[in-house]
Design a protein around this motif. Structure first.
Motif, PDB file in Angstrom:
ATOM      1  N   SER A 208      15.816   7.138  -6.662  1.00 21.42           N
ATOM      2  CA  SER A 208      17.114   7.746  -6.929  1.00 21.42           C
ATOM      3  C   SER A 208      17.019   9.256  -6.721  1.00 21.42           C
ATOM      4  O   SER A 208      15.927   9.843  -6.818  1.00 21.42           O
ATOM      5  N   PRO A 209      18.146   9.924  -6.450  1.00 24.77           N
ATOM      6  CA  PRO A 209      18.130  11.374  -6.199  1.00 24.77           C
ATOM      7  C   PRO A 209      17.592  12.186  -7.367  1.00 24.77           C
ATOM      8  O   PRO A 209      17.039  13.274  -7.166  1.00 24.77           O
ATOM      9  N   ASP A 210      17.743  11.677  -8.588  1.00 24.56           N
ATOM     10  CA  ASP A 210      17.284  12.421  -9.760  1.00 24.56           C
ATOM     11  C   ASP A 210      15.936  11.913 -10.283  1.00 24.56           C
ATOM     12  O   ASP A 210      15.580  12.143 -11.434  1.00 24.56           O
ATOM     13  N   SER A 211      15.179  11.236  -9.433  1.00 22.87           N
ATOM     14  CA  SER A 211      13.887  10.711  -9.867  1.00 22.87           C
ATOM     15  C   SER A 211      12.916  11.833 -10.177  1.00 22.87           C
ATOM     16  O   SER A 211      12.979  12.926  -9.613  1.00 22.87           O
ATOM     17  N   THR A 212      11.984  11.571 -11.078  1.00 21.37           N
ATOM     18  CA  THR A 212      10.965  12.550 -11.461  1.00 21.37           C
ATOM     19  C   THR A 212       9.715  12.351 -10.608  1.00 21.37           C
ATOM     20  O   THR A 212       9.566  11.345  -9.905  1.00 21.37           O
ATOM     21  N   ALA A 213       8.807  13.306 -10.699  1.00 23.17           N
ATOM     22  CA  ALA A 213       7.542  13.201  -9.964  1.00 23.17           C
ATOM     23  C   ALA A 213       6.776  11.957 -10.386  1.00 23.17           C
ATOM     24  O   ALA A 213       6.149  11.288  -9.560  1.00 23.17           O
ATOM     25  N   ALA A 214       6.803  11.641 -11.676  1.00 23.48           N
ATOM     26  CA  ALA A 214       6.083  10.468 -12.172  1.00 23.48           C
ATOM     27  C   ALA A 214       6.663   9.185 -11.594  1.00 23.48           C
ATOM     28  O   ALA A 214       5.932   8.264 -11.229  1.00 23.48           O
ATOM     29  N   GLU A 215       7.992   9.112 -11.503  1.00 24.45           N
ATOM     30  CA  GLU A 215       8.626   7.920 -10.940  1.00 24.45           C
ATOM     31  C   GLU A 215       8.302   7.778  -9.458  1.00 24.45           C
ATOM     32  O   GLU A 215       8.015   6.681  -8.970  1.00 24.45           O
ATOM     33  N   ARG A 216       8.334   8.883  -8.722  1.00 20.58           N
ATOM     34  CA  ARG A 216       8.053   8.823  -7.292  1.00 20.58           C
ATOM     35  C   ARG A 216       6.601   8.447  -7.019  1.00 20.58           C
ATOM     36  O   ARG A 216       6.303   7.757  -6.046  1.00 20.58           O
ATOM     37  N   ALA A 217       5.699   8.895  -7.856  1.00 23.34           N
ATOM     38  CA  ALA A 217       4.284   8.586  -7.659  1.00 23.34           C
ATOM     39  C   ALA A 217       4.013   7.099  -7.816  1.00 23.34           C
ATOM     40  O   ALA A 217       3.048   6.568  -7.248  1.00 23.34           O
ATOM     41  N   ARG A 218       4.850   6.394  -8.564  1.00 25.76           N
ATOM     42  CA  ARG A 218       4.681   4.952  -8.739  1.00 25.76           C
ATOM     43  C   ARG A 218       5.017   4.185  -7.468  1.00 25.76           C
ATOM     44  O   ARG A 218       4.568   3.061  -7.282  1.00 25.76           O
ATOM     45  N   PHE A 219       5.834   4.798  -6.600  1.00 21.21           N
ATOM     46  CA  PHE A 219       6.280   4.122  -5.384  1.00 21.21           C
ATOM     47  C   PHE A 219       5.388   4.547  -4.221  1.00 21.21           C
ATOM     48  O   PHE A 219       5.715   5.424  -3.441  1.00 21.21           O
ATOM     49  N   GLN A 220       4.245   3.905  -4.105  1.00 17.95           N
ATOM     50  CA  GLN A 220       3.252   4.343  -3.128  1.00 17.95           C
ATOM     51  C   GLN A 220       3.748   4.302  -1.686  1.00 17.95           C
ATOM     52  O   GLN A 220       3.515   5.259  -0.927  1.00 17.95           O
ATOM     53  N   PRO A 221       4.425   3.250  -1.236  1.00 19.09           N
ATOM     54  CA  PRO A 221       4.928   3.258   0.147  1.00 19.09           C
ATOM     55  C   PRO A 221       5.920   4.391   0.400  1.00 19.09           C
ATOM     56  O   PRO A 221       5.972   4.934   1.510  1.00 19.09           O
ATOM     57  N   TYR A 222       6.698   4.741  -0.616  1.00 24.59           N
ATOM     58  CA  TYR A 222       7.631   5.867  -0.474  1.00 24.59           C
ATOM     59  C   TYR A 222       6.875   7.141  -0.115  1.00 24.59           C
ATOM     60  O   TYR A 222       7.238   7.855   0.823  1.00 24.59           O
ATOM     61  N   GLY A 223       5.804   7.423  -0.858  1.00 23.73           N
ATOM     62  CA  GLY A 223       5.034   8.628  -0.590  1.00 23.73           C
ATOM     63  C   GLY A 223       4.329   8.584   0.744  1.00 23.73           C
ATOM     64  O   GLY A 223       4.352   9.560   1.506  1.00 23.73           O
ATOM     65  N   LEU A 224       3.704   7.445   1.048  1.00 25.23           N
ATOM     66  CA  LEU A 224       2.940   7.345   2.287  1.00 25.23           C
ATOM     67  C   LEU A 224       3.831   7.527   3.507  1.00 25.23           C
ATOM     68  O   LEU A 224       3.451   8.183   4.487  1.00 25.23           O
TER      69      LEU A 224
END
Length: 320
Positions: A208-224
């Motif tokens: 989501s647009p208001d996601s936190t760093a911790a939430e984004r780190a959980r989504f590994q394919p998103y980061g990669l």
């Protein structure tokens, strides 16, 4: 759930006090079912809309029939109706495999709840929630309106969860003819690999647009998928480049660093100017705390501006 190691620990423990609600959950086993009970009027109960009544009795209980998670990080119990139309994600989870309970992540909004409803026990789940949640922890889940039973589904993650029904491929492989029926995943297609992993480990479609760093780190394919390492690899880099999908996650840091250096070390221009023989993971995939002592390495491989330390919370929070 009833025959799990966690269930045995909780039966010995007897009950769990939720300090945030001033509420007590009690555990018992009857007729092969693991039951959780609590007082319906207990705790800081408030009126809320869209709650599903359980009973008018002063004390209510539910049969917990699912336990999700390997236990390496956490295990969360679910109470799901057999027809899959609704369920409850329990308010409490076990963390680090030691049987100690604490509040299930993302249950902050249920610190206050309506007495006599599903919220007494945790987060209410509709049919879509139920099948989405169970789907990532099972090999086969039937579509509605089929019920969730041992006859209609295959619980836990097996080969066919990713590879699909490929009995003929196995039979022909034993004859030396595997190419006649190919596996569902093309090992040479990074996009197909990422799509398969993202189905459960999630990518930009779950952020989501208001996601936190911790939430984004959980989504590994998103980061990669945001990483230059992935974008510039011409389809060579996928999740399985570093992780064996058929095994538990390795904690061999040296193995991961060697994998980084297999691409970055041969050319002088690609050698890290800060720590050419240092820890690539520490600087470029910072460890990001999530909850209850659980942390995830941010898979957005990048230069975190201004620091070589994984403690750079400011830079992480600024990440889009």
């Amino acid at each position: 759930m009833a025959d799990s190691e966690l269930a045995q620990q909780l039966l010995q423990q007897g009950e769990y006090d939720d300090s945030l609600r001033d509420q007590t959950f009690r555990f018992q086993k009857k007729a092969g079912q693991f039951l959780v009970s609590t007082s319906a009027g207990q705790g800081r109960a408030v009126a809320k809309q869209n709650s599903v009544p359980l009973t008018n009795e002063p004390s209510v209980s539910v049969a917990v029939n699912w336990l999700l998670g390997s236990g390496t990080h956490a295990q969360t119990p679910l109470a799901i109706q057999a027809d899959g139309t609704r369920g409850i994600e329990m308010r409490w989870s076990s963390f680090h495999g030691d049987g100690k309970l604490n509040v299930t992540p993302d249950h902050d909004e249920y610190d206050s709840f309506r007495a006599g409803t599903l919220e007494c026990f945790g987060r209410p789940m509709d049919a879509m929630d139920v099948r989405s949640c169970i789907g990532c922890h099972s090999t086969v889940v039937p579509p509605p309106p089929l019920p969730l039973t041992s006859q209609t589904m295959i619980a836990n993650v097996g080969c066919e969860r990713c590879h699909g029904p490929r009995k003929k491929h196995v039979v022909l492989a034993e004859r030396g003819l595997p190419e006649q029926i190919k596996p569902m995943i093309d090992q040479h297609d990074a996009g197909a690999h990422m799509e398969t992993c993202s189905a459960c480990h999630r990518d930009e479609r779950s952020v989501s647009p208001d996601s936190t760093a911790a939430e984004r780190a959980r989504f590994q394919p998103y980061g990669l998928k945001k990483s230059e390492c992935y974008l510039q690899s011409s389809g060579e880099l996928t999740c399985s480049t570093c992780h064996d999908p058929h095994d538990t996650t390795s904690h061999d840091r040296g193995q991961y660093i060697q994998q980084c250096q297999s691409c970055h070390q041969p050319q002088a221009s690609a050698i890290c100017p800060e720590e050419p023989s240092g820890d690539c993971i520490e600087c470029h995939m910072p460890l990001t705390p999530w909850t209850q002592g659980i942390a995830f390495h941010d898979h957005w491989i990048r230069i975190v501006a201004g620091t070589a330390s994984h403690e750079s919370k400011t830079d992480l929070e600024a990440s889009p």
